[in-house]
Design a protein around this motif. Structure first.
Motif, PDB file in Angstrom:
ATOM      1  N   GLU A 138     -39.885 -37.984  -1.058  1.00 17.84           N
ATOM      2  CA  GLU A 138     -39.896 -37.178   0.160  1.00 17.84           C
ATOM      3  C   GLU A 138     -41.311 -36.731   0.518  1.00 17.84           C
ATOM      4  O   GLU A 138     -41.654 -36.578   1.697  1.00 17.84           O
ATOM      5  CB  GLU A 138     -38.971 -35.959   0.023  1.00 17.84           C
ATOM      6  CG  GLU A 138     -39.344 -34.954  -1.061  1.00 17.84           C
ATOM      7  CD  GLU A 138     -38.758 -35.290  -2.431  1.00 17.84           C
ATOM      8  OE1 GLU A 138     -38.685 -34.369  -3.264  1.00 17.84           O
ATOM      9  OE2 GLU A 138     -38.352 -36.455  -2.638  1.00 17.84           O
ATOM     10  N   ILE A 139     -42.149 -36.520  -0.496  1.00 14.14           N
ATOM     11  CA  ILE A 139     -43.538 -36.149  -0.229  1.00 14.14           C
ATOM     12  C   ILE A 139     -44.315 -37.356   0.281  1.00 14.14           C
ATOM     13  O   ILE A 139     -45.100 -37.250   1.235  1.00 14.14           O
ATOM     14  CB  ILE A 139     -44.192 -35.554  -1.489  1.00 14.14           C
ATOM     15  CG1 ILE A 139     -43.563 -34.193  -1.814  1.00 14.14           C
ATOM     16  CG2 ILE A 139     -45.700 -35.408  -1.301  1.00 14.14           C
ATOM     17  CD1 ILE A 139     -44.135 -33.524  -3.046  1.00 14.14           C
ATOM     18  N   ASN A 144     -46.821 -39.877   5.031  1.00 13.62           N
ATOM     19  CA  ASN A 144     -46.916 -41.069   5.887  1.00 13.62           C
ATOM     20  C   ASN A 144     -46.528 -40.780   7.329  1.00 13.62           C
ATOM     21  O   ASN A 144     -47.133 -41.313   8.261  1.00 13.62           O
ATOM     22  CB  ASN A 144     -46.038 -42.192   5.327  1.00 13.62           C
ATOM     23  CG  ASN A 144     -46.745 -42.976   4.228  1.00 13.62           C
ATOM     24  OD1 ASN A 144     -47.953 -43.137   4.245  1.00 13.62           O
ATOM     25  ND2 ASN A 144     -45.991 -43.450   3.255  1.00 13.62           N
ATOM     26  N   ASP A 145     -45.490 -39.942   7.537  1.00 14.52           N
ATOM     27  CA  ASP A 145     -45.041 -39.701   8.919  1.00 14.52           C
ATOM     28  C   ASP A 145     -45.720 -38.495   9.563  1.00 14.52           C
ATOM     29  O   ASP A 145     -45.435 -38.153  10.714  1.00 14.52           O
ATOM     30  CB  ASP A 145     -43.518 -39.557   8.986  1.00 14.52           C
ATOM     31  CG  ASP A 145     -42.976 -38.312   8.276  1.00 14.52           C
ATOM     32  OD1 ASP A 145     -43.747 -37.368   8.034  1.00 14.52           O
ATOM     33  OD2 ASP A 145     -41.757 -38.298   7.968  1.00 14.52           O
ATOM     34  N   GLU A 149     -49.387 -32.918   5.079  1.00 17.84           N
ATOM     35  CA  GLU A 149     -50.798 -33.281   5.104  1.00 17.84           C
ATOM     36  C   GLU A 149     -51.451 -32.903   3.790  1.00 17.84           C
ATOM     37  O   GLU A 149     -51.044 -31.939   3.144  1.00 17.84           O
ATOM     38  CB  GLU A 149     -51.510 -32.573   6.270  1.00 17.84           C
ATOM     39  CG  GLU A 149     -51.464 -31.055   6.182  1.00 17.84           C
ATOM     40  CD  GLU A 149     -52.124 -30.373   7.369  1.00 17.84           C
ATOM     41  OE1 GLU A 149     -52.721 -31.066   8.219  1.00 17.84           O
ATOM     42  OE2 GLU A 149     -52.045 -29.124   7.445  1.00 17.84           O
ATOM     43  N   ARG A 150     -52.456 -33.714   3.398  1.00 21.03           N
ATOM     44  CA  ARG A 150     -53.228 -33.354   2.221  1.00 21.03           C
ATOM     45  C   ARG A 150     -54.484 -32.631   2.670  1.00 21.03           C
ATOM     46  O   ARG A 150     -55.230 -33.111   3.516  1.00 21.03           O
ATOM     47  CB  ARG A 150     -53.645 -34.590   1.413  1.00 21.03           C
ATOM     48  CG  ARG A 150     -54.348 -34.216   0.100  1.00 21.03           C
ATOM     49  CD  ARG A 150     -55.008 -35.391  -0.567  1.00 21.03           C
ATOM     50  NE  ARG A 150     -56.224 -35.827   0.126  1.00 21.03           N
ATOM     51  CZ  ARG A 150     -57.420 -35.271  -0.031  1.00 21.03           C
ATOM     52  NH1 ARG A 150     -57.573 -34.250  -0.837  1.00 21.03           N
ATOM     53  NH2 ARG A 150     -58.461 -35.726   0.634  1.00 21.03           N
ATOM     54  N   PRO A 178     -52.638 -43.178  -4.945  1.00 23.17           N
ATOM     55  CA  PRO A 178     -51.947 -43.728  -3.785  1.00 23.17           C
ATOM     56  C   PRO A 178     -52.794 -43.604  -2.521  1.00 23.17           C
ATOM     57  O   PRO A 178     -53.396 -42.566  -2.265  1.00 23.17           O
ATOM     58  CB  PRO A 178     -50.685 -42.856  -3.691  1.00 23.17           C
ATOM     59  CG  PRO A 178     -50.474 -42.344  -5.083  1.00 23.17           C
ATOM     60  CD  PRO A 178     -51.847 -42.173  -5.659  1.00 23.17           C
ATOM     61  N   ALA A 179     -52.847 -44.678  -1.758  1.00 26.76           N
ATOM     62  CA  ALA A 179     -53.681 -44.693  -0.555  1.00 26.76           C
ATOM     63  C   ALA A 179     -53.267 -43.603   0.427  1.00 26.76           C
ATOM     64  O   ALA A 179     -54.090 -43.086   1.173  1.00 26.76           O
ATOM     65  CB  ALA A 179     -53.596 -46.063   0.112  1.00 26.76           C
ATOM     66  N   LEU A 180     -51.986 -43.238   0.430  1.00 23.36           N
ATOM     67  CA  LEU A 180     -51.512 -42.269   1.406  1.00 23.36           C
ATOM     68  C   LEU A 180     -52.171 -40.906   1.221  1.00 23.36           C
ATOM     69  O   LEU A 180     -52.207 -40.094   2.140  1.00 23.36           O
ATOM     70  CB  LEU A 180     -49.983 -42.121   1.329  1.00 23.36           C
ATOM     71  CG  LEU A 180     -49.376 -41.556   0.017  1.00 23.36           C
ATOM     72  CD1 LEU A 180     -49.272 -40.054   0.099  1.00 23.36           C
ATOM     73  CD2 LEU A 180     -48.001 -42.161  -0.223  1.00 23.36           C
ATOM     74  N   LEU A 181     -52.673 -40.638   0.007  1.00 21.84           N
ATOM     75  CA  LEU A 181     -53.293 -39.339  -0.224  1.00 21.84           C
ATOM     76  C   LEU A 181     -54.687 -39.254   0.378  1.00 21.84           C
ATOM     77  O   LEU A 181     -55.249 -38.186   0.513  1.00 21.84           O
ATOM     78  CB  LEU A 181     -53.354 -39.032  -1.722  1.00 21.84           C
ATOM     79  CG  LEU A 181     -51.981 -38.822  -2.372  1.00 21.84           C
ATOM     80  CD1 LEU A 181     -52.143 -38.553  -3.854  1.00 21.84           C
ATOM     81  CD2 LEU A 181     -51.239 -37.673  -1.716  1.00 21.84           C
ATOM     82  N   ASN A 182     -55.268 -40.410   0.705  1.00 27.28           N
ATOM     83  CA  ASN A 182     -56.553 -40.445   1.404  1.00 27.28           C
ATOM     84  C   ASN A 182     -57.615 -39.613   0.696  1.00 27.28           C
ATOM     85  O   ASN A 182     -58.301 -38.795   1.293  1.00 27.28           O
ATOM     86  CB  ASN A 182     -56.371 -39.944   2.847  1.00 27.28           C
ATOM     87  CG  ASN A 182     -57.603 -40.234   3.696  1.00 27.28           C
ATOM     88  OD1 ASN A 182     -58.334 -41.166   3.421  1.00 27.28           O
ATOM     89  ND2 ASN A 182     -57.814 -39.415   4.716  1.00 27.28           N
TER      90      ASN A 182
END
Length: 487
Positions: A138-139, A144-145, A149-150, A178-182
């Protein structure tokens, strides 16, 4: 009255504070309303004919230390009614704690805790935390959506700003995240969790900064500028003192040694703030190194308070430090954006820098700005770039491009060499800007971590011991601390 006393006079609506030097003089802020310079004056000038009072403390430092602190800040002109007034100064000289009863910054902390306590009473459930190496689905979906936000070392709800996870590095590298964490390639000197930032790691980061400054000295030698690295030895000595303090068995000895270390960290903060101001005036390329050093000085001081389980003081110092660092970092970011920020959007940087990336920087300065607003801000600048394609190079500050770094001919740097070097530097400068903002965001996330410790009612040592029950996967570089309900 005695040497080293904190003295004050009562003006009815407020009190004015200073330090008695024991020789008929006092050190205090003087000047017009809302301004002031720390100065030594006669006692008559201090009292202005009014009755003199002494503030009593159960525990305070020796008169010699108090006077030394006061004298170390003579000439300072950083008066701020809310965050650095005459009482803040005098209390710091007396105890090493930057406090003002007239401006009780702890009220905000108390309100936060009271709100949280009321929430607990309403829900009739106690929040808990769980540590894991696997990011919950869920995080991952939320990031992603865009619903999550990080920011620094936390993941939070984009709308409510409630924290749903803290990130803690499980090693000194973040290459396999993970790339999503940028997390990005801009390596900040600060790790993702304050609990990870022990004194040994601060020492390591400090040595890395010192090495980078030594390298920068090679360039500055060409313009006869000398970097003062002398105080880094004092900073390292303070860290050694802190490390030793928390290996002591007797609580009294541990606390006394920790307070001595804190005093040295406070001194480091004043020293490096002055260094930053000087380098900003020079538009120097080493401002970021000093900002990182100042950040470490705050981290080291606050870590001492956490080790002493003084969570409220730690949080207050985070809040005060963040205000100082925010102002300095913003000045540096604005310097690096140059007089024509549209230079970052030139065709040469297609695929490296885009409007979205530039917008994120402007949003840190002013959150209400969006891409359209930033584009409108740069519309005329883009036209200037097209009309005068080489003029932007002349306006670059030495923080981005020092002319002595480019080969010179008889008439100065070759224009083509200058343009080539400038074109290479701007993408690198963009990373420096992002790294500075990331550093600030991580300090902000540290505050939420300290708030969580207070809200959850656990000790700092118990927070340190949080660890996943599952075995660590081979390439896992992060662990996630997940509260059972957002905080």
């Amino acid at each position: 009255m005695a040497k080293g006393d904190q003295i004050y006079i009562n003006f009815g609506n407020y009190t004015h504070h200073g330090i008695d030097c024991g020789d008929g003089t006092a050190i205090h802020y003087i000047g017009e309303s809302m301004q002031g310079v720390i100065s030594r004056t006669s006692m008559d000038a201090f009292t202005s004919g009014k009755q003199l009072f002494t503030r009593q403390y159960e525990i305070c430092d020796l008169p010699e230390i108090i006077i030394q602190r006061a004298e170390s800040r003579l000439g300072e002109d950083r008066y701020n009614l809310l965050f650095n007034n005459c009482e803040h100064f005098s209390s710091w000289c007396k105890t090493g704690k930057h406090e003002s009863e007239q401006v009780n910054s702890a009220v905000a902390i108390a309100v936060d805790i009271l709100k949280f306590g009321a929430s607990f009473m309403n829900n009739q459930t106690m929040n808990t935390v769980n540590a894991t190496f696997v990011i919950p689905e869920e995080i991952a979906f939320g990031v992603n959506d865009g619903t999550l936000e990080r920011v620094g070392g936390i993941i939070r709800d984009t709308q409510t700003k409630q924290v749903v996870a803290w990130l803690r590095e499980s090693s000194s590298h973040v290459s396999q995240v993970p790339a999503l964490l940028n997390i990005g390639s801009t390596a900040s000197v600060l790790n993702l969790g304050v609990s990870v930032m022990g004194f040994a790691l601060v020492m390591q980061r400090l040595q890395e900064l010192e090495q980078r400054l030594q390298k920068a000295q090679e360039v500055l030698n060409k313009v006869n500028r000398k970097i003062d690295l002398g105080y880094y030895a004092n900073f390292r000595a303070a860290l050694d003192l802190a490390i030793n303090a928390f290996t002591m068995n007797k609580p009294e000895n541990r606390r006394n040694s920790a307070l001595q270390a804190i005093n040295r960290f406070l001194e480091a903060q004043h020293i490096y703030t002055k260094y930053i101001d000087l380098e900003l005036e020079q538009k120097s390329q080493i401002v970021d190194e000093y900002i990182m050093t100042l950040s470490l000085a705050y981290i080291a001081e606050i870590r001492c308070y956490l080790e002493l389980e003084e969570h409220d003081t730690a949080l207050r110092r985070f809040q005060e430090g963040s205000l100082v660092l925010r102002s300095l970092i913003q000045k540096y970011v604005e310097l690096l954006l140059t007089s024509n920020p549209a230079a970052y959007l030139q065709p040469e940087f297609r695929g490296k820098i885009d409007l979205q990336r530039l917008t994120k920087i402007y949003q840190w300065i002013d959150p209400v700005l969006n891409e359209n607003a930033v584009f409108e801000m740069q519309r005329e600048n883009l036209i200037k770039l097209a009309q005068e394609p080489n003029k932007w190079i002349d306006s670059l500050p030495s923080a981005i491009l020092d002319r002595v770094e480019v080969p010179w001919g008889i008439f100065g740097p070759n224009p083509e060499d200058l343009k080539k070097e400038a074109t290479k530097r701007l993408p690198q400068t963009m990373e420096v800007i992002e790294s500075m903002i990331e550093t600030y965001n991580r300090l902000e996330s540290y505050q939420s971590e300290v708030k969580a410790i207070a809200q959850l009612g656990i000790s700092f040592q118990d927070w340190l011991k949080l660890a996943p029950a599952e075995a660590k996967p081979e390439k896992a570089e992060l662990m996630y601390i997940i509260p059972s309900a957002p905080l």
